[in-house]
Design a protein around this motif. Structure first.
Motif, PDB file in Angstrom:
ATOM      1  N   ARG A  15       0.835  -1.204   0.000  1.00  0.00           N
ATOM      2  CA  ARG A  15       0.000   0.000   0.000  1.00  0.00           C
ATOM      3  C   ARG A  15       0.871   1.257   0.000  1.00  0.00           C
ATOM      4  N   GLY A  18       2.272   1.757  -3.430  1.00  0.00           N
ATOM      5  CA  GLY A  18       1.255   2.360  -4.290  1.00  0.00           C
ATOM      6  C   GLY A  18       1.136   3.856  -4.051  1.00  0.00           C
ATOM      7  N   GLY A  19       1.172   4.256  -2.789  1.00  0.00           N
ATOM      8  CA  GLY A  19       1.121   5.681  -2.466  1.00  0.00           C
ATOM      9  C   GLY A  19       2.323   6.429  -3.019  1.00  0.00           C
ATOM     10  N   VAL A  69      -4.687   7.746  -7.563  1.00  0.00           N
ATOM     11  CA  VAL A  69      -3.979   6.687  -6.835  1.00  0.00           C
ATOM     12  C   VAL A  69      -3.843   7.051  -5.355  1.00  0.00           C
ATOM     13  N   GLY A  72      -7.224   6.706  -3.657  1.00  0.00           N
ATOM     14  CA  GLY A  72      -7.510   5.286  -3.470  1.00  0.00           C
ATOM     15  C   GLY A  72      -6.693   4.681  -2.345  1.00  0.00           C
ATOM     16  N   THR A  73      -5.436   5.061  -2.252  1.00  0.00           N
ATOM     17  CA  THR A  73      -4.569   4.564  -1.182  1.00  0.00           C
ATOM     18  C   THR A  73      -5.061   5.051   0.176  1.00  0.00           C
ATOM     19  N   GLY A  76      -8.432   3.028   0.962  1.00  0.00           N
ATOM     20  CA  GLY A  76      -8.233   1.610   1.268  1.00  0.00           C
ATOM     21  C   GLY A  76      -9.477   0.802   0.961  1.00  0.00           C
ATOM     22  N   ASP A  80      -8.650   0.814  -3.294  1.00  0.00           N
ATOM     23  CA  ASP A  80      -7.318   1.022  -3.841  1.00  0.00           C
ATOM     24  C   ASP A  80      -6.898  -0.124  -4.756  1.00  0.00           C
ATOM     25  N   ILE A  83      -8.692   0.481  -8.101  1.00  0.00           N
ATOM     26  CA  ILE A  83      -8.116   1.650  -8.771  1.00  0.00           C
ATOM     27  C   ILE A  83      -6.735   1.321  -9.310  1.00  0.00           C
ATOM     28  N   ASN A  84      -5.903   0.695  -8.486  1.00  0.00           N
ATOM     29  CA  ASN A  84      -4.541   0.386  -8.924  1.00  0.00           C
ATOM     30  C   ASN A  84      -4.525  -0.571 -10.107  1.00  0.00           C
ATOM     31  N   GLY A 130      -1.837  -3.712  -6.659  1.00  0.00           N
ATOM     32  CA  GLY A 130      -3.241  -4.087  -6.713  1.00  0.00           C
ATOM     33  C   GLY A 130      -3.465  -5.565  -6.461  1.00  0.00           C
TER      34      GLY A 130
END
Length: 151
Positions: A15, A18-19, A69, A72-73, A76, A80, A83-84, A130
């Protein structure tokens, strides 16, 4: 997806990755907007940011995707994950289209080879995030483990 792990132990790390990817897209986009101020929105010139070819249109798109992104991160709850994954597939298409049209007039985002590589790498990172960031109940995690052991 039955093959996607649920409650992976490294989920917080994925996560965070991703952020960071979303943050990179925002920073790249903002720097691109600054560098291409005054140009046409889809200009095909020598504007470079962080070694990548860009224009105002792609910079705006990068900021938008990065914000999506990051939101979404922050949310959670498997939002996310969706989205990812969808953005990863979309970025792969954009990257491959950019590669296909790189030396033509259809290169509307002013891509360079470096841009294609970075966008494809970001897409693959988002896809990985993802796939391993899914959260579920203990029953779903147990069902995944049982299905995994059968395979």
């Amino acid at each position: 997806m039955a093959h996607t792990p649920v409650n992976h132990p490294a989920r917080p790390i994925y996560r965070a990755i991703g952020g960071l990817t979303g943050l990179y897209l925002v920073v790249f986009g903002v720097l691109g907007i600054i560098a291409s101020t005054g140009n046409e929105i889809l200009a095909q010139d020598d504007t470079r940011v962080l070694g990548q070819g860009t224009n105002l249109g792609f910079s705006l798109l990068s900021v938008l995707l990065g914000i999506v992104v990051l939101v979404g991160t922050a949310l959670g709850r498997n939002i996310d994950v969706a989205i990812n994954q969808w953005l990863a597939y979309s970025l792969m298409v954009v990257s491959l289209a950019g590669l296909a049209f790189i030396r033509t007039d259809a290169n509307i985002f002013n891509f360079s080879i470096t841009t294609v590589i970075v966008v494809m790498t970001a897409a693959l990172v988002l896809l990985m995030v993802g796939m391993y960031g899914k959260v579920g109940t203990e029953d779903e995690a147990e069902a995944f483990q049982k299905a995994r052991l059968v395979l």
